[in-house]
Design an enzyme around this catalytic site. Sequence first.
Site, PDB file in Angstrom:
ATOM      1  N   ARG A 115       0.884  -1.373   0.235  1.00 17.72           N
ATOM      2  CA  ARG A 115       0.128   0.017   0.138  1.00 17.72           C
ATOM      3  C   ARG A 115       0.887   1.388   0.057  1.00 17.72           C
ATOM      4  O   ARG A 115       0.460   2.243   0.521  1.00 17.72           O
ATOM      5  CB  ARG A 115      -0.851   0.133   1.262  1.00 17.72           C
ATOM      6  CG  ARG A 115      -1.862  -1.232   1.320  1.00 17.72           C
ATOM      7  CD  ARG A 115      -2.935  -1.170   0.226  1.00 17.72           C
ATOM      8  NE  ARG A 115      -4.035  -1.974   0.258  1.00 17.72           N
ATOM      9  CZ  ARG A 115      -3.739  -3.508  -0.295  1.00 17.72           C
ATOM     10  NH1 ARG A 115      -2.705  -3.855  -1.074  1.00 17.72           N
ATOM     11  NH2 ARG A 115      -4.749  -4.326   0.187  1.00 17.72           N
ATOM     12  N   CYS A 165     -10.281  -0.100   3.765  1.00 16.91           N
ATOM     13  CA  CYS A 165      -9.795  -0.442   4.895  1.00 16.91           C
ATOM     14  C   CYS A 165      -8.974   0.819   5.506  1.00 16.91           C
ATOM     15  O   CYS A 165      -8.494   1.490   4.808  1.00 16.91           O
ATOM     16  CB  CYS A 165      -8.875  -1.517   4.693  1.00 16.91           C
ATOM     17  SG  CYS A 165      -9.506  -3.188   4.381  1.00 16.91           S
ATOM     18  N   GLU A 235      -4.291   3.230   7.046  1.00 20.46           N
ATOM     19  CA  GLU A 235      -4.084   2.820   5.357  1.00 20.46           C
ATOM     20  C   GLU A 235      -4.755   4.151   4.809  1.00 20.46           C
ATOM     21  O   GLU A 235      -4.290   4.307   3.565  1.00 20.46           O
ATOM     22  CB  GLU A 235      -4.797   1.512   4.819  1.00 20.46           C
ATOM     23  CG  GLU A 235      -4.923   1.486   3.536  1.00 20.46           C
ATOM     24  CD  GLU A 235      -5.379   0.098   2.989  1.00 20.46           C
ATOM     25  OE1 GLU A 235      -5.111  -1.007   3.564  1.00 20.46           O
ATOM     26  OE2 GLU A 235      -5.949   0.201   2.038  1.00 20.46           O
TER      27      GLU A 235
HETATM   28  N1  EPU Z   1     -11.623 -11.019   9.740  1.00 22.80           N
HETATM   29  C1  EPU Z   1     -12.232 -11.044  11.226  1.00 22.80           C
HETATM   30  N2  EPU Z   1     -13.195 -10.180  11.526  1.00 22.80           N
HETATM   31  C2  EPU Z   1     -13.350  -9.154  10.689  1.00 22.80           C
HETATM   32  C3  EPU Z   1     -12.862  -8.845   9.672  1.00 22.80           C
HETATM   33  C4  EPU Z   1     -11.897 -10.194   9.021  1.00 22.80           C
HETATM   34  O1  EPU Z   1     -12.119 -12.167  12.084  1.00 22.80           O
HETATM   35  O2  EPU Z   1     -14.125  -8.426  11.234  1.00 22.80           O
HETATM   36  C5  EPU Z   1     -10.526 -12.249   9.450  1.00 22.80           C
HETATM   37  C6  EPU Z   1     -11.004 -12.827   8.496  1.00 22.80           C
HETATM   38  O3  EPU Z   1     -11.996 -13.813   9.205  1.00 22.80           O
HETATM   39  C7  EPU Z   1      -9.956 -13.306   7.701  1.00 22.80           C
HETATM   40  C8  EPU Z   1      -9.141 -12.444   8.014  1.00 22.80           C
HETATM   41  O4  EPU Z   1      -9.314 -11.519   9.093  1.00 22.80           O
HETATM   42  O5  EPU Z   1      -9.594 -14.647   8.527  1.00 22.80           O
HETATM   43  C9  EPU Z   1      -8.692 -11.703   6.845  1.00 22.80           C
HETATM   44  O6  EPU Z   1      -9.919 -10.838   6.455  1.00 22.80           O
HETATM   45  P1  EPU Z   1     -10.244 -10.506   4.643  1.00 22.80           P
HETATM   46  O7  EPU Z   1      -9.916 -11.959   4.000  1.00 22.80           O
HETATM   47  O8  EPU Z   1     -11.339  -9.750   4.768  1.00 22.80           O
HETATM   48  O9  EPU Z   1      -9.056  -9.734   4.455  1.00 22.80           O
HETATM   49  P2  EPU Z   1      -8.336  -8.485   4.943  1.00 22.80           P
HETATM   50  O10 EPU Z   1      -6.741  -8.867   5.311  1.00 22.80           O
HETATM   51  O11 EPU Z   1      -8.970  -7.798   6.081  1.00 22.80           O
HETATM   52  C10 EPU Z   1      -7.401  -7.579   2.656  1.00 22.80           C
HETATM   53  C11 EPU Z   1      -7.284  -6.159   2.167  1.00 22.80           C
HETATM   54  C12 EPU Z   1      -8.337  -5.775   1.486  1.00 22.80           C
HETATM   55  C13 EPU Z   1      -8.834  -6.406   0.437  1.00 22.80           C
HETATM   56  C14 EPU Z   1      -8.897  -7.916   1.003  1.00 22.80           C
HETATM   57  C15 EPU Z   1      -9.267  -9.101   0.022  1.00 22.80           C
HETATM   58  C16 EPU Z   1      -5.771  -4.747   3.674  1.00 22.80           C
HETATM   59  C17 EPU Z   1      -5.717  -3.806   4.809  1.00 22.80           C
HETATM   60  N3  EPU Z   1      -6.916  -5.361   3.589  1.00 22.80           N
HETATM   61  O12 EPU Z   1      -8.323  -7.569   3.938  1.00 22.80           O
HETATM   62  O13 EPU Z   1      -8.163  -4.362   0.939  1.00 22.80           O
HETATM   63  O14 EPU Z   1     -10.084  -6.100  -0.323  1.00 22.80           O
HETATM   64  O15 EPU Z   1      -7.991  -8.371   1.708  1.00 22.80           O
HETATM   65  O16 EPU Z   1      -8.431  -9.454  -0.637  1.00 22.80           O
HETATM   66  O17 EPU Z   1      -4.796  -5.099   3.122  1.00 22.80           O
HETATM   67  C18 EPU Z   1      -8.098  -2.000   1.156  1.00 22.80           C
HETATM   68  O18 EPU Z   1      -6.869  -2.084   1.003  1.00 22.80           O
HETATM   69  O19 EPU Z   1      -8.665  -0.928   1.464  1.00 22.80           O
HETATM   70  C19 EPU Z   1      -8.744  -3.152   1.211  1.00 22.80           C
HETATM   71  C20 EPU Z   1     -10.281  -3.314   1.446  1.00 22.80           C
END
Ligand code: EPU
Length: 248
Positions: A115, A165, A235
């Site tokens: 990012r 995010c 972010e």
């Molecule tokens: N999780 C929870 N509770 C929540 C949210 C998530 O326990 O409220 C757990 C999920 O169960 C999962 C893990 O956290 O095991 C990861 O969650 P998710 O798959 O939603 O991915 P993320 O790491 O939260 C990242 C990027 C997103 C992108 C998604 C999908 C970042 C900060 N976030 O989210 O990017 O859309 O992967 O590929 O890098 C952004 O950058 O603005 C963004 C939304």
Amino acid sequence: MGGGSNLLINDGTIETPVLHTALMNAINVVVESGKILLECGAGTNLKQIFRLALDEAWSGLEFLAGIPGTVGGALMGNAGTKHGTIAESVVAVRTVEANGALLDWDANDIEWGYRTSPFPNLGGRVIVKAVFSLRQSEKEQVLERVKMAITERKSQPHGVKTAGCVFKNPQGDTAGRLLDRSGCKGLSVRGAVVSRKHANFFENAGGATADDMVELVRLCGKRVYDAFGVELKLEIKTMGFEEPFPLR
Ligand code: EPU
């Protein structure tokens, strides 16, 4: 300022000039020895690109489908998902420097991070356009990958006002999980509310000011720090605040 989709703007007056790139949205297509080169103005909405790529069955950016924003904003924050980032399709970028000079960046000279990019405009640097390289594919395959990307985003809030995010994922963990486990879901400061669907998204449920969001960011950051000893980093981009943005 691009689409403003990952941006928190301070309440009140902004003392610096703001450039909005919305009208720099031309797309030129060049097909060169089997490669498809898309030259896009910084203000090009990513949706325009996804739609064109889908119509023409051009592959390379499908995994980003559903991410809102413009080319300039997406490059500045190296937008991405767990499947990759926009940087991987970039061939070249043109910026205007603070002194007015145009600077052409070759993909090999650009240092991308998670990012992050060398393009933050603090020093007056503005992205003007970028060239992406895509490959000819089959329409069904492109459509399939677009659908997959959209399905993956089903775990995120949709149709509500968020800025994507809020925090970056820390090394080896995810901000969403940490926020969730420290009981942040549903926490609110007036109209600013932590999404119950995904804890790393903060919604403006009505009338939230930037100050409300900042208070909520601090509250949640502190909860995670107290529970896990992890200092989350923002972010979202900020405008009109003291730099660096005070997280505590
Ligand atoms: N999780 C929870 N509770 C929540 C949210 C998530 O326990 O409220 C757990 C999920 O169960 C999962 C893990 O956290 O095991 C990861 O969650 P998710 O798959 O939603 O991915 P993320 O790491 O939260 C990242 C990027 C997103 C992108 C998604 C999908 C970042 C900060 N976030 O989210 O990017 O859309 O992967 O590929 O890098 C952004 O950058 O603005 C963004 C939304």
